[in-house]
Design a protein around this motif. Sequence first.
Motif, PDB file in Angstrom:
ATOM      1  N   ILE A   1       0.638  -5.153  10.126  1.00 53.89           N
ATOM      2  CA  ILE A   1      -0.122  -4.766   8.938  1.00 53.89           C
ATOM      3  C   ILE A   1       0.107  -5.741   7.793  1.00 53.89           C
ATOM      4  CG2 ILE A   1      -0.331  -2.321   9.536  1.00 53.89           C
ATOM      5  CD1 ILE A   1       2.035  -1.745   7.650  1.00 53.89           C
TER       6      ILE A   1
ATOM      7  N   PRO B   1       0.396  -6.181  17.131  1.00 56.20           N
ATOM      8  CA  PRO B   1      -0.237  -5.637  15.930  1.00 56.20           C
ATOM      9  C   PRO B   1       0.697  -5.667  14.725  1.00 56.20           C
ATOM     10  CG  PRO B   1      -0.568  -4.176  17.810  1.00 56.20           C
ATOM     11  CD  PRO B   1       0.436  -5.210  18.223  1.00 56.20           C
TER      12      PRO B   1
ATOM     13  N   SER C   1      -6.532  -8.181  20.139  1.00 53.47           N
ATOM     14  CA  SER C   1      -5.074  -8.198  20.311  1.00 53.47           C
ATOM     15  C   SER C   1      -4.712  -8.243  21.789  1.00 53.47           C
ATOM     16  CB  SER C   1      -4.404  -7.012  19.613  1.00 53.47           C
ATOM     17  OG  SER C   1      -4.779  -5.797  20.206  1.00 53.47           O
TER      18      SER C   1
ATOM     19  N   LEU D   1      -4.242  -2.719   5.851  1.00 52.46           N
ATOM     20  CA  LEU D   1      -3.891  -1.401   6.373  1.00 52.46           C
ATOM     21  C   LEU D   1      -4.661  -0.327   5.631  1.00 52.46           C
ATOM     22  CD1 LEU D   1      -0.487  -0.193   4.930  1.00 52.46           C
ATOM     23  CD2 LEU D   1      -1.715  -2.110   4.019  1.00 52.46           C
TER      24      LEU D   1
ATOM     25  N   SER E   1      -5.082  -8.711  14.843  1.00 48.73           N
ATOM     26  CA  SER E   1      -4.021  -8.032  15.595  1.00 48.73           C
ATOM     27  C   SER E   1      -4.260  -6.527  15.671  1.00 48.73           C
ATOM     28  CB  SER E   1      -2.646  -8.315  14.986  1.00 48.73           C
ATOM     29  OG  SER E   1      -2.413  -7.534  13.825  1.00 48.73           O
ATOM     30  N   GLN E   2      -5.070  -5.998  14.748  1.00 42.29           N
ATOM     31  CA  GLN E   2      -5.362  -4.558  14.744  1.00 42.29           C
ATOM     32  C   GLN E   2      -6.638  -4.232  15.526  1.00 42.29           C
ATOM     33  OE1 GLN E   2      -5.005  -2.713  10.814  1.00 42.29           O
ATOM     34  NE2 GLN E   2      -3.613  -4.362  10.234  1.00 42.29           N
TER      35      GLN E   2
END
Length: 184
Positions: A59, A57, A50, A77, A44-45
């Motif tokens: 964490i 996104p 993404s 993260l 997602s990061q």
Amino acid sequence: MLMMDDIIRDGHPTLRKVAAEVSMPPSEEDREILKSLLEYVQNSQDPELSSKYKLRPGIGLAAPQINVSKRMIAVHLLDDKGNLISYALYNPKIVSHSVEKAYLVSGEGCLSVDENFPGFVERFARITVKGISLEGEEVKLRLKGLPAICFQHEIDHLNGIMFYDHINKQDPFKPIEGAIAIER
């Protein structure tokens, strides 16, 4: 690979349950679930992934958010010094915490919550977390800043607590006495 459709939304009863401990050693199914949680936050990061898979996104992600009521979380993260904090843990628990509080100036969000809940979410400034890694090792982490807030948010999910439960209902932006304001 987990997608946004796999993440249950606010109002789903699983999000308000206290999740069950994971038996050790974990089953193959539990290993796959924990791996998929970490893979989601990593993917997602990644701007390309993404965008391609329409991933919001995040964490951190907890197993109850994918409708699995078991004590598993993944966090991925950078801390305030740029060090990568990336863990997938079974049965994480906060074993100690500071008296001092902290909060994110921008407020918190959640992959299971589509609407915005503005306000300060009171957290502990520093915590020590213990858990079992994907590899079966006992892990002890001393955390502060954004990583500490993220772990508290995810562990709350294991106890049926949502981030907005910590926001002052009468005055969402009431300054938190003596707390550290963390910019994200």
